[in-house]
Write a protein that holds these residues in place. Structure first.
Motif, PDB file in Angstrom:
ATOM      1  N   ARG A 209       0.052 -11.220  -2.680  1.00 29.14           N
ATOM      2  CA  ARG A 209      -0.414 -11.321  -4.074  1.00 29.14           C
ATOM      3  C   ARG A 209       0.308 -10.286  -4.923  1.00 29.14           C
ATOM      4  N   TYR A 210       0.735 -10.715  -6.114  1.00 29.25           N
ATOM      5  CA  TYR A 210       1.270  -9.795  -7.120  1.00 29.25           C
ATOM      6  C   TYR A 210       0.290  -9.838  -8.289  1.00 29.25           C
ATOM      7  N   GLU A 211      -0.287  -8.701  -8.656  1.00 28.18           N
ATOM      8  CA  GLU A 211      -1.286  -8.679  -9.735  1.00 28.18           C
ATOM      9  C   GLU A 211      -0.817  -7.742 -10.832  1.00 28.18           C
ATOM     10  N   GLU A 212      -0.543  -8.331 -12.004  1.00 28.49           N
ATOM     11  CA  GLU A 212      -0.113  -7.505 -13.124  1.00 28.49           C
ATOM     12  C   GLU A 212      -1.338  -7.050 -13.906  1.00 28.49           C
ATOM     13  N   GLU A 213      -1.438  -5.735 -14.136  1.00 25.73           N
ATOM     14  CA  GLU A 213      -2.590  -5.190 -14.859  1.00 25.73           C
ATOM     15  C   GLU A 213      -2.299  -5.188 -16.361  1.00 25.73           C
ATOM     16  N   ALA A 214      -3.365  -4.998 -17.149  1.00 21.39           N
ATOM     17  CA  ALA A 214      -3.224  -5.002 -18.610  1.00 21.39           C
ATOM     18  C   ALA A 214      -2.262  -3.906 -19.085  1.00 21.39           C
ATOM     19  N   ASP A 215      -2.206  -2.775 -18.367  1.00 20.98           N
ATOM     20  CA  ASP A 215      -1.332  -1.665 -18.793  1.00 20.98           C
ATOM     21  C   ASP A 215       0.114  -1.830 -18.314  1.00 20.98           C
ATOM     22  N   GLY A 216       0.423  -2.992 -17.730  1.00 15.65           N
ATOM     23  CA  GLY A 216       1.808  -3.267 -17.314  1.00 15.65           C
ATOM     24  C   GLY A 216       2.117  -2.839 -15.891  1.00 15.65           C
ATOM     25  N   THR A 217       1.182  -2.174 -15.217  1.00 13.99           N
ATOM     26  CA  THR A 217       1.445  -1.811 -13.818  1.00 13.99           C
ATOM     27  C   THR A 217       1.289  -3.050 -12.929  1.00 13.99           C
ATOM     28  N   LEU A 218       1.932  -2.997 -11.793  1.00 22.29           N
ATOM     29  CA  LEU A 218       1.919  -4.138 -10.875  1.00 22.29           C
ATOM     30  C   LEU A 218       1.340  -3.690  -9.535  1.00 22.29           C
ATOM     31  N   THR A 219       0.368  -4.429  -9.051  1.00 18.22           N
ATOM     32  CA  THR A 219      -0.205  -4.142  -7.729  1.00 18.22           C
ATOM     33  C   THR A 219       0.242  -5.236  -6.768  1.00 18.22           C
ATOM     34  N   THR A 220       0.745  -4.822  -5.593  1.00 13.77           N
ATOM     35  CA  THR A 220       1.084  -5.827  -4.582  1.00 13.77           C
ATOM     36  C   THR A 220       0.088  -5.709  -3.436  1.00 13.77           C
ATOM     37  N   ARG A 221      -0.322  -6.862  -2.941  1.00 20.62           N
ATOM     38  CA  ARG A 221      -1.316  -6.895  -1.858  1.00 20.62           C
ATOM     39  C   ARG A 221      -0.824  -7.788  -0.732  1.00 20.62           C
ATOM     40  N   LEU A 222      -1.242  -7.446   0.467  1.00 22.01           N
ATOM     41  CA  LEU A 222      -1.113  -8.350   1.608  1.00 22.01           C
ATOM     42  C   LEU A 222      -2.520  -8.539   2.144  1.00 22.01           C
ATOM     43  N   SER A 224      -6.209  -8.482   1.952  1.00 25.53           N
ATOM     44  CA  SER A 224      -7.083  -7.715   1.054  1.00 25.53           C
ATOM     45  C   SER A 224      -6.590  -6.273   0.885  1.00 25.53           C
ATOM     46  N   PHE A 225      -5.421  -5.944   1.452  1.00 24.11           N
ATOM     47  CA  PHE A 225      -4.938  -4.560   1.413  1.00 24.11           C
ATOM     48  C   PHE A 225      -3.945  -4.354   0.278  1.00 24.11           C
ATOM     49  N   VAL A 226      -4.128  -3.261  -0.473  1.00 21.92           N
ATOM     50  CA  VAL A 226      -3.125  -2.886  -1.477  1.00 21.92           C
ATOM     51  C   VAL A 226      -1.948  -2.241  -0.737  1.00 21.92           C
ATOM     52  N   ILE A 227      -0.751  -2.766  -0.974  1.00 24.05           N
ATOM     53  CA  ILE A 227       0.438  -2.232  -0.298  1.00 24.05           C
ATOM     54  C   ILE A 227       1.170  -1.248  -1.210  1.00 24.05           C
ATOM     55  N   GLU A 234       9.168  -0.220 -13.103  1.00 25.28           N
ATOM     56  CA  GLU A 234       9.532  -0.062 -11.688  1.00 25.28           C
ATOM     57  C   GLU A 234       9.662  -1.441 -11.059  1.00 25.28           C
ATOM     58  N   ASN A 235      10.664  -1.628 -10.212  1.00 26.59           N
ATOM     59  CA  ASN A 235      10.829  -2.913  -9.539  1.00 26.59           C
ATOM     60  C   ASN A 235       9.820  -3.044  -8.404  1.00 26.59           C
ATOM     61  N   GLY A 236       9.046  -4.110  -8.434  1.00 27.70           N
ATOM     62  CA  GLY A 236       8.049  -4.339  -7.379  1.00 27.70           C
ATOM     63  C   GLY A 236       8.687  -5.024  -6.183  1.00 27.70           C
ATOM     64  N   GLY A 237       8.593  -4.405  -5.006  1.00 26.27           N
ATOM     65  CA  GLY A 237       9.180  -5.005  -3.802  1.00 26.27           C
ATOM     66  C   GLY A 237       8.212  -5.957  -3.132  1.00 26.27           C
ATOM     67  N   TYR A 238       8.720  -6.708  -2.159  1.00 22.84           N
ATOM     68  CA  TYR A 238       7.885  -7.612  -1.361  1.00 22.84           C
ATOM     69  C   TYR A 238       6.932  -6.750  -0.530  1.00 22.84           C
ATOM     70  N   PRO A 239       5.630  -7.065  -0.541  1.00 22.35           N
ATOM     71  CA  PRO A 239       4.689  -6.185   0.160  1.00 22.35           C
ATOM     72  C   PRO A 239       4.799  -6.263   1.677  1.00 22.35           C
ATOM     73  N   THR A 240       5.448  -5.287   2.247  1.00 27.60           N
ATOM     74  CA  THR A 240       5.585  -5.156   3.697  1.00 27.60           C
ATOM     75  C   THR A 240       4.820  -3.899   4.108  1.00 27.60           C
ATOM     76  N   ILE A 241       3.958  -4.028   5.097  1.00 31.60           N
ATOM     77  CA  ILE A 241       3.012  -2.940   5.363  1.00 31.60           C
ATOM     78  C   ILE A 241       3.710  -1.620   5.653  1.00 31.60           C
ATOM     79  N   CYS A 242       4.783  -1.662   6.453  1.00 29.72           N
ATOM     80  CA  CYS A 242       5.420  -0.402   6.853  1.00 29.72           C
ATOM     81  C   CYS A 242       6.176   0.240   5.703  1.00 29.72           C
ATOM     82  N   LYS A 243       6.294  -0.471   4.568  1.00 28.76           N
ATOM     83  CA  LYS A 243       7.050   0.080   3.447  1.00 28.76           C
ATOM     84  C   LYS A 243       6.182   0.290   2.214  1.00 28.76           C
TER      85      LYS A 243
END
Ligand code: SF4
Length: 338
Positions: A209-222, A224-227, A234-243
């Motif tokens: 999941r890629y979730e864009e917030e109202a303030d322009g920040t981006l949260t990536t999830r795998l 239910s976990f925030v990665i 900032e460039n949002g990468g593909y959410p890989t747990i080890c990274k």
């Protein structure tokens, strides 16, 4: 290492996530391409990637017509009761005259060696065979002809292994790199219930999941976990747990708890690797675009050809194609790399 020993010409082994990428890799100078079928029998089991049996047959014809080989990755571990899918994959490889299959599981290797003795076997990096004893076992039991080494060895260790095994060595030289010994990582299982090693996928797209917030920040999830959380710009990468970046009680500010995202690039170590006995140089990236395949394959083709004609290799700047625009020589250069 003896600088006066002339290196053998290595095989440049290149990624093909689709038939179009396969043609691109061959046209850019690949000696061999590796690919997988559209199911859990290969370790890049992502939607939109991989080959139907018909596409594989046509792709083998295309590659062979241009002097290139096709290696089929059958490099996951069959769950109990589901072995038939892996048997079928090996049968397909034989029927289309693939040049080798890349296997990790001992049962799959034993089946292929018994039923298709004419089919060349390579031991996948997923087997995690990093000692001469483990590699020799696979050679003696299943007639494995090449080992793809895990990315946890220094060049000196590779040279030492080379002196003690009866098969060829393939080593990764460019692309994505995780921080676990291959075939041993269960992080995705923990978070999604899907197995990297049995289902063939790390960080399955269905759980991303890629979730864009109202303030322009981006949260990536795998799952239910925030990665990771990325600030504006900032460039949002593909959410890989080890990274991912995580906070913990000892360090409340989020940080790369496992490893910073970066790519392996061993272009500067090519002559050393070749002298150490590496006869196949592997580029990672079956999930990457044709533009990536074209650029990276052409860069390594040029460097290898220059080495073989006694020239200093000119190293193309590939930083734009690396993860996080950062590169590393990983454990190949130093065991201090995490
Ligand atoms: S989570 Fe990281 S170490 Fe584990 S399989 Fe994925 S990329 Fe490799």
């Amino acid at each position: 290492m003896n600088d006066h020993v002339a290196p053998r010409r290595p095989e440049l082994v290149c990624p093909a996530g689709t038939p179009a990428s396969l043609r691109t890799a061959v046209d850019a100078g690949a000696d061999a391409v590796y690919c997988g079928l559209q199911n859990a029998t290969n370790a890049r089991n992502f939607p939109g990637l991989n080959f139907s049996p018909d596409e594989l047959g046509k792709s083998v014809d295309y590659a062979h017509g241009r002097g290139a080989k096709v290696l089929l990755a059958v490099n996951t571990f069959p769950p109990a009761g589901q072995f038939q899918l892996w048997k079928d994959a090996i049968g397909i490889a034989a029927s289309v005259a693939a040049d080798a299959i890349i296997v990790a599981d001992m049962g799959v290797a034993a089946y292929a060696a018994r039923e298709y003795p004419q089919l060349r076997l390579h031991l996948s990096v997923q087997a995690g065979a990093s000692s001469p004893e483990a590699i020799r076992f696979h050679c003696e039991e299943f007639n494995v002809r090449r080992v793809v080494l895990p990315r946890i060895l220094t060049v000196a260790e590779i040279a030492d292994i080379h002196r003690q095994i009866p098969c060829e060595i393939e080593a990764f030289v460019f692309g994505n790199i995780g921080m676990m010994a291959e075939g041993r990582c269960s992080l995705t299982n923990y978070v999604t219930g899907v197995s990297t090693n049995m289902d063939g996928v790390c960080s399955p797209a269905a759980d991303v999941r890629y979730e864009e917030e109202a303030d322009g920040t981006l949260t990536t999830r795998l799952g239910s976990f925030v990665i990771d959380r990325y600030g504006c710009g900032e460039n949002g990468g593909y959410p890989t747990i080890c990274k991912g970046r995580y906070s913990c009680s000892a360090q409340p500010e989020p940080y790369y708890a496992f490893e910073e995202p970066r790519s392996l690039n061993l272009s500067a170590l090519l002559p050393d690797l070749m002298r150490a006995g590496v006869t196949a140089l592997k580029i990672e990236g079956r999930q990457r675009s044709r533009a990536y395949v074209r650029s990276v394959v052409a860069a390594f083709r040029k460097a290898v050809d220059e080495i073989m004609t006694g020239k200093q290799p000119s190293l193309t700047d590939l930083i734009a194609l690396t993860e996080g625009h950062k590169e590393t020589q990983g454990a190949f250069q130093s065991k201090s790399w995490r």
